[in-house]
Every structure is written in C-alpha cells, then in structure tokens.
Write a protein that holds these residues in place. Structure first.
Motif, PDB file in Angstrom:
ATOM      1  N   MET A   1      57.812 -74.691  -2.250  1.00 31.50           N
ATOM      2  CA  MET A   1      57.708 -75.649  -3.332  1.00 31.50           C
ATOM      3  C   MET A   1      58.972 -75.574  -4.193  1.00 31.50           C
ATOM      4  N   GLU A   2      59.640 -76.683  -4.334  1.00 29.96           N
ATOM      5  CA  GLU A   2      60.880 -76.733  -5.096  1.00 29.96           C
ATOM      6  C   GLU A   2      60.575 -76.886  -6.595  1.00 29.96           C
ATOM      7  N   SER A   3      61.400 -76.204  -7.403  1.00 28.47           N
ATOM      8  CA  SER A   3      61.244 -76.390  -8.850  1.00 28.47           C
ATOM      9  C   SER A   3      62.064 -77.612  -9.268  1.00 28.47           C
ATOM     10  N   ASN A   4      61.509 -78.376 -10.159  1.00 29.29           N
ATOM     11  CA  ASN A   4      62.172 -79.588 -10.610  1.00 29.29           C
ATOM     12  C   ASN A   4      62.762 -79.326 -11.992  1.00 29.29           C
ATOM     13  N   ASN A   5      64.066 -79.014 -12.034  1.00 25.56           N
ATOM     14  CA  ASN A   5      64.737 -78.702 -13.296  1.00 25.56           C
ATOM     15  C   ASN A   5      64.730 -79.874 -14.255  1.00 25.56           C
ATOM     16  N   THR A   6      64.822 -81.074 -13.728  1.00 28.34           N
ATOM     17  CA  THR A   6      64.838 -82.259 -14.581  1.00 28.34           C
ATOM     18  C   THR A   6      63.523 -82.378 -15.349  1.00 28.34           C
ATOM     19  N   LEU A   7      62.430 -82.117 -14.672  1.00 25.66           N
ATOM     20  CA  LEU A   7      61.118 -82.186 -15.321  1.00 25.66           C
ATOM     21  C   LEU A   7      60.999 -81.107 -16.391  1.00 25.66           C
ATOM     22  N   GLN A   8      61.453 -79.886 -16.094  1.00 20.90           N
ATOM     23  CA  GLN A   8      61.372 -78.785 -17.064  1.00 20.90           C
ATOM     24  C   GLN A   8      62.245 -79.062 -18.286  1.00 20.90           C
ATOM     25  N   ILE A   9      63.447 -79.534 -18.056  1.00 19.71           N
ATOM     26  CA  ILE A   9      64.353 -79.836 -19.180  1.00 19.71           C
ATOM     27  C   ILE A   9      63.799 -80.985 -20.007  1.00 19.71           C
ATOM     28  N   GLY A  10      63.266 -81.996 -19.354  1.00 17.42           N
ATOM     29  CA  GLY A  10      62.681 -83.129 -20.072  1.00 17.42           C
ATOM     30  C   GLY A  10      61.486 -82.723 -20.906  1.00 17.42           C
ATOM     31  N   THR A  11      60.641 -81.862 -20.351  1.00 18.50           N
ATOM     32  CA  THR A  11      59.468 -81.384 -21.086  1.00 18.50           C
ATOM     33  C   THR A  11      59.883 -80.553 -22.295  1.00 18.50           C
ATOM     34  N   ALA A  12      60.840 -79.632 -22.090  1.00 18.20           N
ATOM     35  CA  ALA A  12      61.312 -78.783 -23.184  1.00 18.20           C
ATOM     36  C   ALA A  12      61.984 -79.627 -24.271  1.00 18.20           C
ATOM     37  N   SER A  13      62.796 -80.589 -23.872  1.00 16.94           N
ATOM     38  CA  SER A  13      63.478 -81.448 -24.849  1.00 16.94           C
ATOM     39  C   SER A  13      62.482 -82.295 -25.633  1.00 16.94           C
ATOM     40  N   THR A  15      59.335 -81.623 -26.202  1.00 19.56           N
ATOM     41  CA  THR A  15      58.580 -80.746 -27.106  1.00 19.56           C
ATOM     42  C   THR A  15      59.406 -80.417 -28.342  1.00 19.56           C
ATOM     43  N   LEU A  16      60.663 -80.076 -28.135  1.00 21.17           N
ATOM     44  CA  LEU A  16      61.543 -79.745 -29.255  1.00 21.17           C
ATOM     45  C   LEU A  16      61.720 -80.936 -30.192  1.00 21.17           C
ATOM     46  N   LEU A  17      61.950 -82.100 -29.624  1.00 22.83           N
ATOM     47  CA  LEU A  17      62.155 -83.287 -30.455  1.00 22.83           C
ATOM     48  C   LEU A  17      60.881 -83.713 -31.182  1.00 22.83           C
ATOM     49  N   SER A  18      59.726 -83.370 -30.657  1.00 22.00           N
ATOM     50  CA  SER A  18      58.489 -83.715 -31.361  1.00 22.00           C
ATOM     51  C   SER A  18      58.181 -82.716 -32.472  1.00 22.00           C
ATOM     52  N   ILE A  19      58.737 -81.515 -32.379  1.00 19.69           N
ATOM     53  CA  ILE A  19      58.507 -80.492 -33.409  1.00 19.69           C
ATOM     54  C   ILE A  19      59.468 -80.669 -34.583  1.00 19.69           C
ATOM     55  N   VAL A  20      60.701 -81.044 -34.309  1.00 16.95           N
ATOM     56  CA  VAL A  20      61.756 -81.113 -35.331  1.00 16.95           C
ATOM     57  C   VAL A  20      61.368 -81.950 -36.551  1.00 16.95           C
TER      58      VAL A  20
END
Length: 59
Positions: A1-13, A15-20
């Motif tokens: 199973m491949e990890s999808n970096n784009t999905l992880q970065i998008g989720t983290a970004s 989340t951060l933008l919704s908290i700021v």
C-alpha cells in the motif's frame, strides 16, 4: 500500500488553516509568557540541583 503524501500534506494544511483563525492574539501572548516563565524555572531548578549535587559530593 503506497502512502499518499499529497493527501497527508493537504490534510495537515487544512487542519492548520482551520485552527489559525480561532487563535486569539491574547492566547499567543499568554503562551509566550508561560513559555518564558517555564524556561526560567527549569533553568533555575537545574542550577539548584547541580549545586546540590556538588555540595553532597564534597561532604
């Protein structure tokens, strides 16, 4: 199973933008002050313990 970096970065970004917008400037100032006080207390206790161990080794 491949990890999808784009999905992880998008989720983290997203989340951060919704908290700021919810962080108030008062909270940031309070956090900075508490961090400074914590660092000073930690440094002071470290110096006291260092002095105490040197004192005990001499006696």
């Amino acid at each position: 199973m491949e990890s999808n970096n784009t999905l992880q970065i998008g989720t983290a970004s997203g989340t951060l933008l919704s908290i700021v917008p919810n962080i108030l400037s008062e909270d940031i100032i309070k956090t900075i002050i508490l961090a400074v006080v914590g660092a000073i207390v930690s440094f002071t206790v470290s110096l006291l313990l260092k002095g105490l161990t040197k004192f005990k080794k001499k006696h």
